[in-house]
Design a protein around this motif. Structure first.
Motif, mmCIF file in Angstrom:
data_model
loop_
_atom_site.group_PDB
_atom_site.id
_atom_site.type_symbol
_atom_site.label_atom_id
_atom_site.label_comp_id
_atom_site.label_asym_id
_atom_site.label_seq_id
_atom_site.Cartn_x
_atom_site.Cartn_y
_atom_site.Cartn_z
ATOM 1 N N MET A 169 0.853 -1.198 0.353
ATOM 2 C CA MET A 169 -0.112 -0.079 0.674
ATOM 3 C C MET A 169 1.275 1.167 -0.038
ATOM 4 N N LEU A 170 0.736 2.099 -0.838
ATOM 5 C CA LEU A 170 1.628 3.075 -0.834
ATOM 6 C C LEU A 170 0.867 4.627 -0.517
ATOM 7 N N PRO A 171 1.330 4.947 0.075
ATOM 8 C CA PRO A 171 1.522 6.166 0.847
ATOM 9 C C PRO A 171 0.480 7.180 -0.224
ATOM 10 N N GLU A 172 -0.321 7.752 -0.046
ATOM 11 C CA GLU A 172 -0.885 8.664 -1.712
ATOM 12 C C GLU A 172 -0.534 10.622 -0.701
ATOM 13 N N ILE A 173 -0.125 11.530 -1.519
ATOM 14 C CA ILE A 173 -0.142 12.870 -1.260
ATOM 15 C C ILE A 173 -0.784 13.654 -1.440
ATOM 16 N N THR A 174 -1.785 14.281 -1.058
ATOM 17 C CA THR A 174 -3.148 15.396 -1.682
ATOM 18 C C THR A 174 -2.142 16.310 -2.615
ATOM 19 N N GLN A 175 -3.453 17.135 -3.306
ATOM 20 C CA GLN A 175 -2.734 17.571 -4.209
ATOM 21 C C GLN A 175 -1.520 18.781 -3.428
ATOM 22 N N GLU A 176 -2.233 19.647 -2.320
ATOM 23 C CA GLU A 176 -1.358 20.660 -1.721
ATOM 24 C C GLU A 176 -0.186 20.155 -1.447
ATOM 25 N N GLU A 177 -0.046 18.774 -1.015
ATOM 26 C CA GLU A 177 1.528 18.339 -0.041
ATOM 27 C C GLU A 177 2.070 18.210 -1.074
ATOM 28 N N GLN A 178 1.714 18.100 -2.190
ATOM 29 C CA GLN A 178 2.809 17.572 -4.095
ATOM 30 C C GLN A 178 2.881 18.903 -4.029
ATOM 31 N N VAL A 179 2.190 20.686 -4.023
ATOM 32 C CA VAL A 179 2.548 21.894 -3.983
ATOM 33 C C VAL A 179 4.086 22.085 -3.161
ATOM 34 N N GLU A 180 3.152 21.907 -1.871
ATOM 35 C CA GLU A 180 4.370 22.617 -0.900
ATOM 36 C C GLU A 180 5.491 21.634 -1.234
ATOM 37 N N LEU A 181 5.726 20.437 -1.518
ATOM 38 C CA LEU A 181 6.907 19.177 -1.896
ATOM 39 C C LEU A 181 7.667 20.485 -3.194
ATOM 40 N N GLN A 215 7.530 -5.798 4.327
ATOM 41 C CA GLN A 215 7.273 -4.229 4.187
ATOM 42 C C GLN A 215 8.080 -2.544 3.908
ATOM 43 N N LEU A 216 9.175 -3.033 3.394
ATOM 44 C CA LEU A 216 10.535 -1.904 2.767
ATOM 45 C C LEU A 216 9.628 -1.848 1.222
ATOM 46 N N GLY A 217 9.599 -2.655 0.140
ATOM 47 C CA GLY A 217 8.490 -3.070 -0.615
ATOM 48 C C GLY A 217 7.811 -2.790 -0.802
ATOM 49 N N ALA A 218 6.273 -3.025 0.125
ATOM 50 C CA ALA A 218 5.290 -2.364 0.166
ATOM 51 C C ALA A 218 5.417 -0.673 0.241
ATOM 52 N N VAL A 219 6.496 -0.158 1.406
ATOM 53 C CA VAL A 219 5.797 1.258 1.048
ATOM 54 C C VAL A 219 6.946 1.856 0.191
ATOM 55 N N TRP A 220 7.967 0.644 -0.700
ATOM 56 C CA TRP A 220 8.498 1.883 -2.035
ATOM 57 C C TRP A 220 7.819 1.856 -3.442
ATOM 58 N N GLY A 221 6.827 0.564 -3.579
ATOM 59 C CA GLY A 221 6.051 0.187 -4.071
ATOM 60 C C GLY A 221 7.089 -0.974 -4.785
ATOM 61 N N ILE A 222 7.536 -1.437 -4.473
ATOM 62 C CA ILE A 222 8.055 -3.112 -5.170
ATOM 63 C C ILE A 222 8.140 -4.312 -4.000
#
Length: 178
Positions: free
Chosen positions: A1-13, A83-90
């Motif tokens: 499960m990949l954590p998604e960031i919001t559009q606002e978080e993407q703009v700030e990043l 767990q590391l792979g799940a977070v990274w999407g691999i």
């Protein structure tokens, strides 16, 4: 499960990354062109674009280093490669390849036997805190043995092979010969 960031978080990043990148790109551009930072836009557009690319390369290398540190920290707290792979999407295997030293403690293997009973003798496989394996045993003829000079083997299978050789050498006399 990949954590998604919001559009606002993407703009700030994006803003934070560009804010961090600009001084580095300016320094690279100044070094490459010989122009001062206040004249950086006087450089050839290709040189400007390449200095930005060079700065992103430096950022990329730093992100990889920091990512490996984060993976190792998670591993030190008990995270698995899965767990590391799940977070990274691999996959788990992908995580192991990407961060080979992140998980330094040995994985507990409940299905793997820790003792051998062959050739009439027994040997116990022992895993050290470092993750390496050794053995100690008693042959059918009563001889005791252990891994040579405290040898530590990379895998349980390697330790078992050495223990098995010892047990075979000290097998019971079934044909009237030692």
């Amino acid at each position: 499960m990949l954590p998604e960031i919001t559009q606002e978080e993407q703009v700030e990043l994006d803003k934070a990354l560009y804010d961090a990148l600009n001084p580095l790109a300016s320094a690279i551009r100044s070094r490459e062109t010989g122009l001062s930072a206040d004249r950086m836009w006087d450089a050839d557009p290709v040189a400007v674009a390449l200095s930005v690319l060079a700065a992103w390369r430096a950022v990329d290398a730093e992100v990889k280093r920091l990512t490996a540190n984060a993976a190792a920290t998670a591993g030190s707290y008990g995270a698995s490669y899965e767990q590391l792979g799940a977070v990274w999407g691999i996959t788990r295997q992908g995580a192991r390849k990407k961060w080979p030293g992140a998980i330094t403690r040995p994985a507990l293997a409940t299905a793997r036997p820790t003792s051998l009973e062959i050739f009439g003798g027994t040997a116990e496989l022992v895993q050290a805190p470092s993750g390496g394996w050794s053995w100690r045993g008693e042959g059918a003829d009563g001889a005791f043995g252990a891994a040579d000079d405290g040898a530590c083997y990379a895998t349980a299978e390697e330790a078992a092979a050495h223990a098995g050789a010892f047990l075979k050498e000290h097998a019971a006399d079934t044909a009237g010969q030692p």
